[in-house]
Design a protein around this motif. Sequence first.
Motif, mmCIF file in Angstrom:
data_model
loop_
_atom_site.group_PDB
_atom_site.id
_atom_site.type_symbol
_atom_site.label_atom_id
_atom_site.label_comp_id
_atom_site.label_asym_id
_atom_site.label_seq_id
_atom_site.Cartn_x
_atom_site.Cartn_y
_atom_site.Cartn_z
ATOM 1 N N VAL A 32 0.692 -1.100 -0.046
ATOM 2 C CA VAL A 32 0.078 -0.002 -0.112
ATOM 3 C C VAL A 32 1.012 1.178 -0.024
ATOM 4 C CG1 VAL A 32 -1.639 -0.973 1.444
ATOM 5 C CG2 VAL A 32 -0.101 0.023 2.436
ATOM 6 N N THR A 33 0.304 2.251 -0.150
ATOM 7 C CA THR A 33 0.979 3.620 -0.178
ATOM 8 C C THR A 33 0.370 4.483 0.842
ATOM 9 O OG1 THR A 33 1.298 3.388 -2.689
ATOM 10 C CG2 THR A 33 1.675 5.473 -1.804
ATOM 11 N N ALA A 34 1.413 5.322 1.450
ATOM 12 C CA ALA A 34 1.043 6.241 2.429
ATOM 13 C C ALA A 34 1.726 7.545 2.269
ATOM 14 C CB ALA A 34 1.322 5.700 3.975
ATOM 15 N N ASP A 35 0.911 8.721 2.304
ATOM 16 C CA ASP A 35 1.501 10.075 2.048
ATOM 17 C C ASP A 35 1.408 10.646 3.303
ATOM 18 O OD1 ASP A 35 1.330 9.708 -0.516
ATOM 19 O OD2 ASP A 35 -0.823 10.414 -0.966
ATOM 20 N N PHE A 36 2.738 11.344 3.491
ATOM 21 C CA PHE A 36 2.931 12.128 4.706
ATOM 22 C C PHE A 36 3.377 13.324 4.457
ATOM 23 C CE2 PHE A 36 4.058 7.584 5.575
ATOM 24 C CZ PHE A 36 3.350 7.453 6.780
ATOM 25 N N GLU A 37 3.176 14.362 5.414
ATOM 26 C CA GLU A 37 3.625 15.912 5.202
ATOM 27 C C GLU A 37 5.121 15.631 5.392
ATOM 28 O OE1 GLU A 37 1.411 18.617 7.342
ATOM 29 O OE2 GLU A 37 -0.419 18.476 6.224
ATOM 30 N N ASP A 38 5.434 14.827 6.451
ATOM 31 C CA ASP A 38 6.890 14.916 6.939
ATOM 32 C C ASP A 38 7.131 13.460 7.467
ATOM 33 O OD1 ASP A 38 9.296 14.997 8.149
ATOM 34 O OD2 ASP A 38 8.861 16.617 9.421
ATOM 35 N N ALA A 39 8.181 12.984 6.791
ATOM 36 C CA ALA A 39 8.414 11.334 6.826
ATOM 37 C C ALA A 39 8.954 11.206 8.185
ATOM 38 C CB ALA A 39 9.259 10.858 5.776
ATOM 39 N N GLY A 40 9.841 12.249 8.913
ATOM 40 C CA GLY A 40 10.234 12.031 10.318
ATOM 41 C C GLY A 40 11.368 10.995 10.243
ATOM 42 N N GLY A 41 12.403 11.054 9.400
ATOM 43 C CA GLY A 41 13.549 10.107 9.512
ATOM 44 C C GLY A 41 13.200 8.670 8.831
ATOM 45 N N VAL A 63 9.687 11.621 -2.728
ATOM 46 C CA VAL A 63 9.295 13.232 -2.542
ATOM 47 C C VAL A 63 8.800 13.808 -3.569
ATOM 48 C CG1 VAL A 63 10.158 15.220 -1.576
ATOM 49 C CG2 VAL A 63 11.411 13.326 -0.638
ATOM 50 N N THR A 64 7.278 14.276 -3.372
ATOM 51 C CA THR A 64 6.826 14.858 -4.523
ATOM 52 C C THR A 64 6.277 16.274 -3.896
ATOM 53 O OG1 THR A 64 4.432 14.146 -3.593
ATOM 54 C CG2 THR A 64 5.705 12.538 -4.835
ATOM 55 N N PRO A 65 5.922 17.265 -4.642
ATOM 56 C CA PRO A 65 5.531 18.619 -4.164
ATOM 57 C C PRO A 65 4.543 18.824 -3.225
ATOM 58 C CG PRO A 65 5.850 18.654 -6.530
ATOM 59 C CD PRO A 65 6.050 17.229 -6.092
ATOM 60 N N GLN A 66 3.513 17.448 -3.244
ATOM 61 C CA GLN A 66 2.462 17.529 -2.344
ATOM 62 C C GLN A 66 2.679 16.918 -1.000
ATOM 63 O OE1 GLN A 66 2.362 16.609 -5.737
ATOM 64 N NE2 GLN A 66 1.375 18.495 -6.526
ATOM 65 N N ALA A 67 3.648 15.802 -1.087
ATOM 66 C CA ALA A 67 3.829 14.917 0.142
ATOM 67 C C ALA A 67 5.190 14.144 -0.294
ATOM 68 C CB ALA A 67 2.583 14.242 0.425
ATOM 69 N N VAL A 68 5.158 13.248 0.992
ATOM 70 C CA VAL A 68 6.297 12.333 0.738
ATOM 71 C C VAL A 68 5.494 10.972 0.713
ATOM 72 C CG1 VAL A 68 8.142 11.051 2.273
ATOM 73 C CG2 VAL A 68 7.769 13.602 2.443
ATOM 74 N N ARG A 69 5.687 10.069 -0.480
ATOM 75 C CA ARG A 69 4.778 9.093 -0.531
ATOM 76 C C ARG A 69 5.854 8.036 -0.364
ATOM 77 N NH1 ARG A 69 0.875 8.959 -5.356
ATOM 78 N NH2 ARG A 69 -0.160 10.269 -3.925
ATOM 79 N N VAL A 70 5.390 7.229 0.597
ATOM 80 C CA VAL A 70 6.297 5.923 1.180
ATOM 81 C C VAL A 70 5.290 4.552 0.821
ATOM 82 C CG1 VAL A 70 6.786 4.748 3.158
ATOM 83 C CG2 VAL A 70 7.001 7.398 3.101
ATOM 84 N N SER A 71 6.179 3.625 0.120
ATOM 85 C CA SER A 71 5.517 2.612 -0.230
ATOM 86 C C SER A 71 5.836 1.637 0.816
ATOM 87 C CB SER A 71 6.260 1.941 -1.608
ATOM 88 O OG SER A 71 6.032 2.822 -2.757
ATOM 89 N N ILE A 72 4.792 0.763 1.222
ATOM 90 C CA ILE A 72 4.756 0.012 2.289
ATOM 91 C C ILE A 72 4.745 -1.510 1.827
ATOM 92 C CG2 ILE A 72 3.784 -0.645 4.478
ATOM 93 C CD1 ILE A 72 3.159 2.230 4.926
ATOM 94 N N GLN A 73 5.403 -2.404 2.296
ATOM 95 C CA GLN A 73 5.264 -3.770 1.876
ATOM 96 C C GLN A 73 4.901 -4.659 3.232
ATOM 97 O OE1 GLN A 73 8.796 -5.911 0.303
ATOM 98 N NE2 GLN A 73 7.385 -6.500 -1.288
ATOM 99 N N ILE A 74 3.640 -5.057 3.010
ATOM 100 C CA ILE A 74 3.041 -5.954 4.125
ATOM 101 C C ILE A 74 3.699 -7.461 3.847
ATOM 102 C CG2 ILE A 74 1.149 -6.522 5.628
ATOM 103 C CD1 ILE A 74 0.185 -3.695 4.830
ATOM 104 N N SER A 75 3.912 -8.097 4.721
ATOM 105 C CA SER A 75 4.331 -9.685 4.549
ATOM 106 C C SER A 75 3.195 -10.579 4.906
ATOM 107 C CB SER A 75 5.671 -9.833 5.295
ATOM 108 O OG SER A 75 5.468 -9.640 6.668
#
Length: 289
Positions: A32-41, A63-75
Motif C-alpha cells: 500500500v502507499t502512505a502519504d506524509f507531510e513529514d516522513a520524520g526520518g 518526495v513529491t511537491p504535495q507529500a512524501v509518498r512511502v511504499s509499504i510492503q506488508i508480509s
Amino acid sequence: MVGFSVIAAVVAFAGTMLWLRGERAFSKTWSVTADFEDAGGLAVRSPVTYRGIMVGNVSDIKVTPQAVRVSIQISEDDLQLTLPVQATVASASLLGGDSQVALSSLGPPLKKDAPMPKSARCKGQGVLCEGATIQGSEAPSIATITNSLQEILEQVKKEDLVPKLVGSTQQFDATLTDIQKLSNQLTIDLARAAPTISNLNEATAQAASASRHINNVVSAFDNPTTMTDLKQTVSNARSLTATFDEVGGDVEKLTADPQFMAAVRSVTIGLGQFFNELYPASTPDVTKP
C-alpha cells in the motif's frame, strides 16, 4: 553441466538481491502507499508495525511537491484492516531512535466473510486492499513538542502578548482599587445617613400616631350617639353658666342647688365619654389567665 551451474548462480544472485532489498521470491506480500507531510526520518527497510508487531517494511520513498509518498510492503497476506486505516511515523521511544511506520485501524470490527487484501472482491468492502493509499501522520516526539512550543513562543513574541497581558493585569488591579475605594466611600456615607434614617423612622412613627388620632376624631364626630351626647353636654354647660350668673358666683348656693350639681355631673360624664372616644385607652384583657 556448466550451463546448469550458471543458471543456479544467476538464481542465487537474484534471490540474494531480493533478500537484501527486503523482498522474498514466491512470497505472498502485498503493498500500500502512505502519504506524509513529514516522513520524520523514515528510510528504506524501516519496519512497519501493527499493534506493536512487525508486519512489513518500507520498500520505497519518493518526495513529491504535495507529500512524501512511502511504499509499504506488508508480509502478512491475511492481515485484514478495516477502513479507515492510518499510518503514523513514530520513533522507537519518546526520546528518539529509529523511525518506523505504525498502522492503526479506526473502523468497526471485521465481518465474518470479509475479503482478504489481495482478493478480487476486496474493493468497496470496507477493508484495506492491495494498492490502496492511506493518509499518514507524524506521532508526537520530543522534537515535535519542542518545535510546537517554539512556534507558540515566537507567535507570543510577535503579537506582544506578554506586555499586553501585563498591561491588562495592571488595569485589572487599578479597577479593583477603584472598587475598594467606592466600597469604603459607600460605608462612610451609610454611617453618615444612619441618624437621618433614624429620624425619618421616628417621624414616620409620629405621623402614624397622629393619623390614628385624626381617625379617632373623625370617627367620634361621625358617630350620631357621640354627637347627641356632645350637644347635651354643651346644653348642660350653658345651663351651668346661666345658673352661675344668677347666683352671682355664690359657691354655697351653687352646691346646694341639686339641678346645678346634676348639670355639673352630666357635663363631666359627657366630656369624659367624648375624650374616651377620641383617645381610647389600651387596657389589658383581664379575662385571659
